[in-house]
Design a protein around this motif. Structure first.
Motif, short mmCIF file in Angstrom:
data_model
loop_
_atom_site.label_atom_id
_atom_site.label_comp_id
_atom_site.label_asym_id
_atom_site.label_seq_id
_atom_site.Cartn_x
_atom_site.Cartn_y
_atom_site.Cartn_z
N LYS A 33 0.83 -1.21 0.00
CA LYS A 33 0.00 0.00 0.00
C LYS A 33 0.87 1.26 0.00
O LYS A 33 0.60 2.21 -0.74
CB LYS A 33 -0.92 -0.02 1.22
N ASN A 34 1.93 1.26 0.80
CA ASN A 34 2.78 2.44 0.93
C ASN A 34 3.76 2.63 -0.23
O ASN A 34 4.15 3.75 -0.51
CB ASN A 34 3.57 2.37 2.24
N CYS A 36 3.75 0.59 -3.51
CA CYS A 36 3.46 0.05 -4.84
C CYS A 36 2.07 0.40 -5.37
O CYS A 36 1.86 0.50 -6.59
CB CYS A 36 3.59 -1.47 -4.84
N ALA A 38 0.08 2.93 -5.53
CA ALA A 38 -0.23 4.14 -6.29
C ALA A 38 -0.17 3.87 -7.79
O ALA A 38 -0.99 4.39 -8.55
CB ALA A 38 0.72 5.27 -5.92
N CYS A 39 0.76 3.05 -8.21
CA CYS A 39 0.90 2.74 -9.64
C CYS A 39 0.27 1.40 -10.02
O CYS A 39 -0.32 1.26 -11.09
CB CYS A 39 2.37 2.72 -10.05
N THR A 48 -4.40 2.39 -12.40
CA THR A 48 -4.67 3.42 -11.40
C THR A 48 -4.63 4.80 -12.06
O THR A 48 -4.18 4.96 -13.19
CB THR A 48 -3.60 3.38 -10.29
N GLU A 49 -5.11 5.80 -11.34
CA GLU A 49 -5.05 7.17 -11.84
C GLU A 49 -3.61 7.60 -12.08
O GLU A 49 -3.31 8.29 -13.05
CB GLU A 49 -5.73 8.12 -10.85
N MET A 50 -2.71 7.19 -11.21
CA MET A 50 -1.30 7.52 -11.38
C MET A 50 -0.77 6.93 -12.68
O MET A 50 0.06 7.54 -13.35
CB MET A 50 -0.48 6.99 -10.19
N TRP A 98 10.49 4.30 -4.93
CA TRP A 98 10.18 4.28 -3.50
C TRP A 98 11.35 4.75 -2.65
O TRP A 98 11.38 4.55 -1.45
CB TRP A 98 9.76 2.88 -3.06
#
Length: 137
Positions: A33-34, A36, A38-39, A48-50, A98
């Motif tokens: 979650k922290n 990976c 987002a993409c 995803t939106e990213m 990251w």
């Protein structure tokens, strides 16, 4: 001996306290979650939106095993996470997307290098375990 156990005990207590909530019970899920999602999305499938802003679309991480002849590619995944295997979309190995969270450089943050190395390895292995759980036929 006690001086060596104290930092490990403190880290264990902090991890236990941080994992007290039901959503955080799975360290691998929290790492994903922290670092990976987002993409790649929480399901690992991308979209995803990213992802709309990326030149290279994130791969479907739920198909790693299927795309590797039915065998989960643990070593390749480990090397990708810790930066040894370069992934163009993650950026240069010196600074993957990251940051230094999963590299040996992250271990330098701790006063005890062995504790730092173990912490990084635990994060990576937890993340790999979560990726394994995401696999779909």
């Amino acid at each position: 001996m006690i001086k060596r156990l104290l930092p490990l005990t403190l880290v264990s207590l902090l991890l236990a306290a941080g994992m007290a909530r039901a959503d955080d019970a799975d360290l691998g899920k929290l790492e994903f979650k922290n670092s990976c999602a987002a993409c790649h999305g929480m399901d690992g499938k991308g979209g995803t939106e990213m992802g709309e802003f990326l030149r290279i679309q994130p791969p479907d991480l739920s198909q790693l095993q299927k795309n590797n002849g039915g065998v989960f590619p643990t070593a390749r995944v480990y090397n990708t996470i810790d930066g040894r295997q370069a992934v163009k979309a993650h950026g240069p190995r010196a600074m993957p997307v990251w940051g230094q969270r999963y590299t040996d450089d992250a271990a330098q943050v701790y006063a005890d290098p062995l504790l730092g190395e173990r912490t990084v390895r635990v994060r990576i292995l937890a993340l790999i375990d979560y990726l394994y759980q995401l696999q779909r036929p």
